[in-house]
Design a protein around this motif. Structure first.
Motif, PDB file in Angstrom:
ATOM      1  N   LEU A 146      45.068  73.593  54.125  1.00  0.00           N
ATOM      2  CA  LEU A 146      46.449  74.071  54.049  1.00  0.00           C
ATOM      3  C   LEU A 146      46.574  75.559  54.389  1.00  0.00           C
ATOM      4  O   LEU A 146      47.609  75.994  54.881  1.00  0.00           O
ATOM      5  CB  LEU A 146      47.018  73.817  52.651  1.00  0.00           C
ATOM      6  CG  LEU A 146      47.285  72.354  52.315  1.00  0.00           C
ATOM      7  CD1 LEU A 146      47.586  72.198  50.827  1.00  0.00           C
ATOM      8  CD2 LEU A 146      48.427  71.808  53.169  1.00  0.00           C
ATOM      9  N   ALA A 147      45.523  76.330  54.139  1.00  0.00           N
ATOM     10  CA  ALA A 147      45.540  77.767  54.410  1.00  0.00           C
ATOM     11  C   ALA A 147      45.030  78.115  55.810  1.00  0.00           C
ATOM     12  O   ALA A 147      45.032  79.284  56.187  1.00  0.00           O
ATOM     13  CB  ALA A 147      44.697  78.495  53.361  1.00  0.00           C
ATOM     14  N   ASP A 148      44.613  77.135  56.572  1.00  0.00           N
ATOM     15  CA  ASP A 148      44.035  77.366  57.903  1.00  0.00           C
ATOM     16  C   ASP A 148      45.034  78.121  58.779  1.00  0.00           C
ATOM     17  O   ASP A 148      46.141  77.640  59.026  1.00  0.00           O
ATOM     18  CB  ASP A 148      43.683  76.025  58.552  1.00  0.00           C
ATOM     19  CG  ASP A 148      42.896  76.184  59.840  1.00  0.00           C
ATOM     20  OD1 ASP A 148      42.990  77.252  60.491  1.00  0.00           O
ATOM     21  OD2 ASP A 148      42.191  75.232  60.206  1.00  0.00           O
ATOM     22  N   PRO A 149      44.656  79.297  59.262  1.00  0.00           N
ATOM     23  CA  PRO A 149      45.572  80.096  60.080  1.00  0.00           C
ATOM     24  C   PRO A 149      45.951  79.426  61.407  1.00  0.00           C
ATOM     25  O   PRO A 149      46.925  79.814  62.035  1.00  0.00           O
ATOM     26  CB  PRO A 149      44.820  81.406  60.326  1.00  0.00           C
ATOM     27  CG  PRO A 149      43.439  81.191  59.875  1.00  0.00           C
ATOM     28  CD  PRO A 149      43.388  79.959  59.028  1.00  0.00           C
ATOM     29  N   ARG A 150      45.225  78.412  61.823  1.00  0.00           N
ATOM     30  CA  ARG A 150      45.565  77.707  63.066  1.00  0.00           C
ATOM     31  C   ARG A 150      46.701  76.719  62.867  1.00  0.00           C
ATOM     32  O   ARG A 150      47.257  76.219  63.843  1.00  0.00           O
ATOM     33  CB  ARG A 150      44.338  76.975  63.616  1.00  0.00           C
ATOM     34  CG  ARG A 150      43.207  77.947  63.997  1.00  0.00           C
ATOM     35  CD  ARG A 150      41.949  77.198  64.317  1.00  0.00           C
ATOM     36  NE  ARG A 150      41.484  76.559  63.074  1.00  0.00           N
ATOM     37  CZ  ARG A 150      40.345  75.904  62.956  1.00  0.00           C
ATOM     38  NH1 ARG A 150      39.551  75.770  63.979  1.00  0.00           N
ATOM     39  NH2 ARG A 150      39.983  75.378  61.798  1.00  0.00           N
ATOM     40  N   ARG A 151      47.046  76.426  61.620  1.00  0.00           N
ATOM     41  CA  ARG A 151      48.151  75.494  61.342  1.00  0.00           C
ATOM     42  C   ARG A 151      49.477  76.232  61.450  1.00  0.00           C
ATOM     43  O   ARG A 151      49.638  77.308  60.884  1.00  0.00           O
ATOM     44  CB  ARG A 151      48.039  74.920  59.925  1.00  0.00           C
ATOM     45  CG  ARG A 151      46.897  73.966  59.720  1.00  0.00           C
ATOM     46  CD  ARG A 151      46.856  73.510  58.276  1.00  0.00           C
ATOM     47  NE  ARG A 151      48.081  72.796  57.899  1.00  0.00           N
ATOM     48  CZ  ARG A 151      48.119  71.496  57.625  1.00  0.00           C
ATOM     49  NH1 ARG A 151      47.022  70.775  57.673  1.00  0.00           N
ATOM     50  NH2 ARG A 151      49.250  70.929  57.283  1.00  0.00           N
TER      51      ARG A 151
ATOM     52  N   ALA B 161      48.141  81.684  49.891  1.00  0.00           N
ATOM     53  CA  ALA B 161      47.422  81.425  48.642  1.00  0.00           C
ATOM     54  C   ALA B 161      48.409  81.261  47.491  1.00  0.00           C
ATOM     55  O   ALA B 161      48.209  80.418  46.606  1.00  0.00           O
ATOM     56  CB  ALA B 161      46.430  82.541  48.354  1.00  0.00           C
ATOM     57  N   ALA B 162      49.501  82.014  47.509  1.00  0.00           N
ATOM     58  CA  ALA B 162      50.510  81.907  46.457  1.00  0.00           C
ATOM     59  C   ALA B 162      51.172  80.526  46.482  1.00  0.00           C
ATOM     60  O   ALA B 162      51.416  79.925  45.429  1.00  0.00           O
ATOM     61  CB  ALA B 162      51.559  83.006  46.606  1.00  0.00           C
TER      62      ALA B 162
ATOM     63  N   VAL C 244      40.103  78.238  48.380  1.00  0.00           N
ATOM     64  CA  VAL C 244      40.195  78.191  49.849  1.00  0.00           C
ATOM     65  C   VAL C 244      38.839  78.538  50.451  1.00  0.00           C
ATOM     66  O   VAL C 244      38.336  77.840  51.337  1.00  0.00           O
ATOM     67  CB  VAL C 244      41.307  79.131  50.370  1.00  0.00           C
ATOM     68  CG1 VAL C 244      41.184  79.345  51.877  1.00  0.00           C
ATOM     69  CG2 VAL C 244      42.685  78.580  50.000  1.00  0.00           C
ATOM     70  N   GLU C 245      38.218  79.592  49.953  1.00  0.00           N
ATOM     71  CA  GLU C 245      36.896  79.980  50.470  1.00  0.00           C
ATOM     72  C   GLU C 245      35.845  78.920  50.170  1.00  0.00           C
ATOM     73  O   GLU C 245      35.000  78.610  51.017  1.00  0.00           O
ATOM     74  CB  GLU C 245      36.470  81.336  49.891  1.00  0.00           C
ATOM     75  CG  GLU C 245      37.252  82.492  50.464  1.00  0.00           C
ATOM     76  CD  GLU C 245      37.201  82.530  51.997  1.00  0.00           C
ATOM     77  OE1 GLU C 245      36.106  82.408  52.580  1.00  0.00           O
ATOM     78  OE2 GLU C 245      38.276  82.681  52.603  1.00  0.00           O
TER      79      GLU C 245
END
Length: 119
Positions: free
Chosen positions: A73-78, A84-85, A102-103
């Protein structure tokens, strides 16, 4: 919420199977995986210990899937990625914990920590 505890070089134990209980048994607050019907304390200890290990393994496994979902969900490619919030709010975590998850999820997806592998 507890912090993830990455495991290194630990074999994944196969827990005892968790069997679903009939609805009428689950409705009875005294009924728990038929443990109340075991009279022999030795057998009760064995079965209760099996269940304890199974629930811990299930919780660990579910947490790994939570972490991978958070990383995806946090993937910058999406185009629809979440911050994170946002992830913290959805999962009822703190923002700092969401960042750690996430990490952790990214590490799992890369094949680290001996966790779940996605292809």
């Amino acid at each position: 919420m507890a912090e993830p505890t990455p495991r290194r070089n630990e074999p994944r134990l196969r827990p005892a199977p968790l069997l679903f209980e009939p609805a009428e048994a689950a409705a009875d607050p005294e009924h728990f995986f038929d443990l109340e019907s075991i009279d022999d304390p030795r057998a009760l200890l064995v079965r209760a210990t099996e269940l304890t290990h199974a629930f811990r393994a299930a919780a660990d496994r579910a947490m790994e899937f939570q972490a991978m979902a958070a990383a995806q969900l946090a993937d910058p490619r999406r185009f629809d990625r979440l911050t994170a919030a946002d992830i913290a709010e959805r999962a009822e975590w703190t923002e700092d914990y969401a960042k750690k998850m996430v990490e952790f999820g990214r590490d799992l997806m890369r094949g680290g920590e001996g966790g779940v592998h996605t292809d």
